[in-house]
Design a protein around this motif. Structure first.
Motif, PDB file in Angstrom:
ATOM      1  N   ASP A  66       0.847  -1.191   0.000  1.00 50.72           N
ATOM      2  CA  ASP A  66       0.000   0.000   0.000  1.00 50.72           C
ATOM      3  C   ASP A  66       0.888   1.250   0.000  1.00 50.72           C
ATOM      4  O   ASP A  66       1.586   1.509   0.972  1.00 50.72           O
ATOM      5  CB  ASP A  66      -0.896  -0.021   1.241  1.00 50.72           C
ATOM      6  CG  ASP A  66      -1.851   1.165   1.254  1.00 50.72           C
ATOM      7  OD1 ASP A  66      -1.646   2.093   0.446  1.00 50.72           O
ATOM      8  OD2 ASP A  66      -2.786   1.163   2.068  1.00 50.72           O
ATOM      9  N   PHE A  89       0.144   4.223   0.327  1.00 48.26           N
ATOM     10  CA  PHE A  89      -0.272   5.284   1.240  1.00 48.26           C
ATOM     11  C   PHE A  89      -0.117   4.873   2.705  1.00 48.26           C
ATOM     12  O   PHE A  89      -0.537   5.579   3.604  1.00 48.26           O
ATOM     13  CB  PHE A  89      -1.708   5.712   0.934  1.00 48.26           C
ATOM     14  CG  PHE A  89      -1.803   6.358  -0.426  1.00 48.26           C
ATOM     15  CD1 PHE A  89      -1.255   7.607  -0.642  1.00 48.26           C
ATOM     16  CD2 PHE A  89      -2.398   5.699  -1.484  1.00 48.26           C
ATOM     17  CE1 PHE A  89      -1.315   8.207  -1.888  1.00 48.26           C
ATOM     18  CE2 PHE A  89      -2.466   6.290  -2.733  1.00 48.26           C
ATOM     19  CZ  PHE A  89      -1.927   7.546  -2.942  1.00 48.26           C
ATOM     20  N   GLU A 136      -1.359   2.605   4.788  1.00 53.48           N
ATOM     21  CA  GLU A 136      -2.306   1.970   5.703  1.00 53.48           C
ATOM     22  C   GLU A 136      -2.242   0.443   5.637  1.00 53.48           C
ATOM     23  O   GLU A 136      -2.237  -0.244   6.641  1.00 53.48           O
ATOM     24  CB  GLU A 136      -3.723   2.421   5.394  1.00 53.48           C
ATOM     25  CG  GLU A 136      -4.741   1.747   6.309  1.00 53.48           C
ATOM     26  CD  GLU A 136      -6.165   2.173   6.029  1.00 53.48           C
ATOM     27  OE1 GLU A 136      -6.395   3.385   5.900  1.00 53.48           O
ATOM     28  OE2 GLU A 136      -7.041   1.295   5.923  1.00 53.48           O
ATOM     29  N   GLY A 137      -2.184  -0.060   4.402  1.00 51.39           N
ATOM     30  CA  GLY A 137      -2.211  -1.506   4.177  1.00 51.39           C
ATOM     31  C   GLY A 137      -0.833  -2.118   4.344  1.00 51.39           C
ATOM     32  O   GLY A 137       0.085  -1.508   4.895  1.00 51.39           O
TER      33      GLY A 137
END
Lengths: 196, 648
Positions: free
Chosen positions: B59, B61, B63-64
């Protein structure tokens, strides 16, 4: 009025909605440049894994009455009268997390955001892409969803379609399944994988 | 879909796309639209499908997940994806070269009737580089030995590829020092695939070395072998006036298009189309004759060697069928869209696949065999005549064609600048030193529906020549700019004053077309010559040159980009670059390769004006380093001062 409708049985867990959501809420609006931004934009939709590892796009339901709104002592959470969207004013938010404790779905996160005062963590959640919709676009997650798990439509229309699908699937000698065969197969494979 | 004005700058492509839309035919632009928005994980190279513990995504960004199931991080996943692109790109160019080596061997054995050695001098020259001496041997014996020696370049017996000897000494020593000297053309691709297998090379810096080595095995190996044998078998290009664009189709002729990459089938097709019997058959069917036209890189090869007209680049291959005038489109390998089948079906064009390696479901397959070339190409011409006879689709040909001068091989550039008396790159170097020519740019690569068709190529090239940068072009980029009319000597008025002066003196266009995409190797050779002639430092990295692929789309383009970077050239790509900014691997490509290893470096921008500025800034930086950035005072030398000169 159109709204985002979730069809969890169609989710393939690709998480493209998360990337599209983060980009839509970045300053630049472009993937390549969004990745270099500070604060780094973050998604407001979160894909979780179900009991059989099937995907589930979890997002704010914009409840009415909204528990988060009732719990917000600072008065930062309000409802847009026109769209019925529950929104958070980043300038008023005091980062107390009362809203997150009240939220039954766990879709409120706390971090810096391009529209919040610099250096301040605030409560962030789905805003129904109000900025995009005002520009005549559809919410980013529904635009990017390839399998039809997230759609942007009239709720009545969505319910009518769902009713028709279910009705057809239960009638004798049914030809059309409620879920397309490929998705049903994917779900079946995931279940088998776990039982082995 | 975007409006027709926004998808292409070429009038004919717009007209024909409008036609396909009203005819209900789907083209690359509609299919591209249907794919929007495209997957962000794949765009950034952050998805991994290398093993079936996955598929995995990182991810971007935060988060993941930040690691794949095996533990691979963002750097290694992005690196492996690019490495596999390079392996595929290098394999494509090299397999193209392998076919040519096999034809050369077959010619030597007398098993390829119809083919011959057209450039004996070049055969001897290249053979000498491979240590094959000419003394007393007949041409075919030399060809046999050369083919054999080249086959060794594909294997695992050598410590380094033979043609690396063409690179400047200092560059070769650098490659040895870093450990990126390519040993065997196939070996490097194979090792690249091994290293990117699950659980092998998981250090982004170490894997980048094989990344470079594989690309160098393409540029100084597979691609260069392709170019050299093509010249030996089919003639070294010399300038020739050619018409480019869809107006080269003729309504009253049987129109046959060859599209793809290798020259072998096309060469035989030239003979078939000139066969008096077949021409007579075409006339009997009511046509005035047979009109043979090229497209894509097949077209670029034949345009440069024989002046065969060219109907357009990669983005035009579907649109051209909408004219209804194409009786047969014969394709071989690479860049042939499967979507052509449906378009050809709608306009009743015969789409004929010809190569054993490239069948397409729904197309007619007539296999081309090198030892019996005419049997298949004659059959293709007969099929085209049959389609002409039963033409039922109204023919609409946009009457636009643009003349230009193409066919500048590195040998010809050498001759052109110095004449027969003293053929040399010296005049080029002199003009760079005295500042008339600011530097040299290679603008190459594909076309891509993600950007406005041809626009980035044309605007970038105009901007470069306006700033006195001489531009060398290949492949689809060359065709884009030819359609804009820049390949004529008259286009010199669009160049800056210095470059215009040189163009007028020599009588050349400000933009030189050197051939197909494997012919990018000619640019490497030309740059090496510039170093050897002297006056511009002793290394490729020091030259005031830059490369660009403004509308790239294929894996081959990444391989070309990296063999330029590995050879010391600053290279800018357009459209999109599949890495994540500020990650370790990205920083290595965009900075570390230059600052740590002394190679060139990558850069990215989608905007042609920004791209030109970046390239010019790099050229100016190199000029400054060479000390040729300022006009020098001219000193009148008398005899006394000459005697004082220290002549080393």
């Amino acid at each position: 009025m159109k709204q985002v409708v979730v069809h969890p049985e169609r989710c393939v867990g690709c998480m493209q909605c998360m990337v599209a959501c983060a980009v839509a809420h970045s300053s630049s609006g472009q993937l390549y440049t969004a990745l270099a931004e500070t604060p780094r934009p973050r998604p407001r939709v979160h894909v979780g894994a179900g009991r059989y590892n099937e995907g589930f796009p979890n997002r704010c339901r914009h409840c009415d009455p909204a528990p988060c709104m009732l719990a917000c002592l600072a008065g930062a959470i309000f409802r847009d009268e026109h769209t019925r969207t529950v929104l958070i004013d980043p300038d008023k938010c005091i980062n107390c997390a009362s809203c997150a404790m009240a939220c039954p779905y766990g879709v409120i996160r706390f971090h810096e955001d391009p529209v919040a005062p610099p250096g301040k963590s605030v409560a962030v959640k789905c805003d129904n892409c109000d900025r995009r919709v005002s520009q005549g676009l559809v919410p980013a997650c529904t635009e990017v969803c390839k399998s039809g798990a997230l759609t942007y439509e009239e709720m009545d229309e969505a319910m009518r379609r769902k009713t028709a699908e279910v009705a057809r699937s239960v009638s004798a000698g049914a030809e059309t399944a409620a879920v397309p065969p490929a998705l049903a197969l994917l779900a079946a494979v995931k279940k088998v994988e776990l039982s082995l | 879909m975007a409006t027709f004005e926004n998808i292409s700058i070429t009038e004919d492509a717009r007209l024909l796309l409008q036609k396909t839309q009203s005819d209900g035919v789907e083209t690359v632009w509609q299919r591209h639209d249907a794919q929007q928005p495209q997957c962000g994980y794949c765009e950034t190279g952050l998805s991994c499908r290398i093993c079936v513990m996955g598929p995995c995504r990182i991810d971007p960004f935060g988060e993941g997940p930040q690691r794949g199931v095996c533990g691979a991080d963002a750097d290694i996943i992005v690196a492996r994806n690019l490495c596999r692109m390079i392996a595929a790109g290098a394999a494509s160019h090299s397999d193209h070269g392998r076919d040519l080596v096999e034809v050369l061997a077959a010619v030597a054995e007398g098993k390829a009737p119809g083919y011959q050695i057209r450039d004996e001098e070049k055969l001897k020259r290249v053979a000498a580089e491979y240590g094959v001496t000419a003394d007393g041997k007949d041409t075919l014996a030399i060809a046999a030995e050369l083919a054999d020696a080249m086959m060794e370049d594909y294997g695992m017996r050598r410590k380094s590829l033979t043609l690396l000897s063409r690179a400047p000494e200092k560059r070769r020593r650098l490659w040895d020092k870093i450990g990126v000297t390519p040993r065997g053309i196939d070996r490097e691709t194979s090792e690249m695939m091994h290293r990117t297998h699950m659980g092998v090379d998981q250090d982004y810096d170490n894997i980048s070395k094989q990344f470079t080595r594989t690309a160098l095995a393409d540029g100084w190996g597979g691609s260069m072998v392709s170019t050299e044998i093509s010249d030996i078998l089919y003639g070294t290009p010399t300038p020739v006036a050619v018409d480019v664009n869809m107006g080269v189709l003729k309504e009253d002729h049987v129109n046959l298009i060859v599209h793809g990459h290798e020259p072998n089938m096309f060469e035989s097709m030239v003979e078939s189309c000139n066969d008096p019997e077949l021409v007579k058959a075409a006339q009997k069917a009511g046509a005035k004759g047979i009109n043979l036209v090229g497209m894509c890189c097949s077209g670029a090869e034949m345009m440069s060697r024989h002046g065969v007209p060219h109907a357009g680049n990669f983005m035009s291959t579907e649109a051209v069928l909408a004219t209804g005038a194409v009786d047969a489109m014969c394709v071989d390998i690479q860049c042939i869209k499967q979507g052509l089948v449906a378009v050809a079906d709608c306009y009743k064009t015969k789409l004929i696949t010809t190569n054993r390696r490239a069948h397409i479901e729904g197309a007619t397959h007539i296999e081309f065999v090198e030892h019996e070339p005419r049997s298949s190409t004659d059959e293709m011409v007969i099929q085209a005549i049959a389609r002409f006879k039963t033409r039922s689709i109204p023919v609409e040909i946009p009457q636009i064609s643009n003349p230009g001068i193409h066919g500048f091989s590195h040998e010809y550039i050498n001759y052109m600048l110095g004449g027969t008396f003293r053929a040399s790159y010296k005049p080029l170097n002199d003009n760079i030193v005295n500042g008339r020519i600011r530097g040299v740019a290679g603008v190459v690569g594909c076309t891509n529906p993600r950007v406005k068709h041809d626009w980035v190529h044309v605007e970038l090239t105009k901007e470069l020549i306006k700033n006195d940068v001489l531009v060398l072009m290949t492949g689809c980029a060359q065709i884009a700019v030819a359609k804009a009319g820049l390949f004529t000597p008259e286009a010199a008025h669009l160049a800056g004053p210095g470059l215009a002066e040189v163009c007028e003196t020599v009588g050349m266009p400000p933009v030189l077309g050197v051939g197909s995409c494997v012919d990018n190797s000619r640019i490497l050779i030309a740059a090496s010559e510039m170093v050897k002639v002297g006056g511009l430092g002793d290394t490729l990295a020091g030259l005031p040159v830059a490369g660009a692929a403004p509308e790239w789309m294929s894996e081959k383009a990444i391989s070309i980009g990296q063999y330029f970077v590995g050879s010391g050239v600053y290279t800018v790509f357009g459209v999109h670059f599949p890495t994540v900014e500020n990650t370790k691997f990205h920083n290595l490509l965009f900075d570390g390769l230059e600052s740590t290893y002394g190679m060139g470096k990558w850069d990215f921008t989608a905007d042609p004006y920004d791209m030109a500025q970046k390239m010019i800034a790099h050229i100016d930086k190199k000029r400054k380093e060479l000390g040729i950035d300022k006009a020098r005072e001219r000193v009148l030398m008398d005899m006394a001062s000459r005697r004082e000169m220290d002549v080393a």
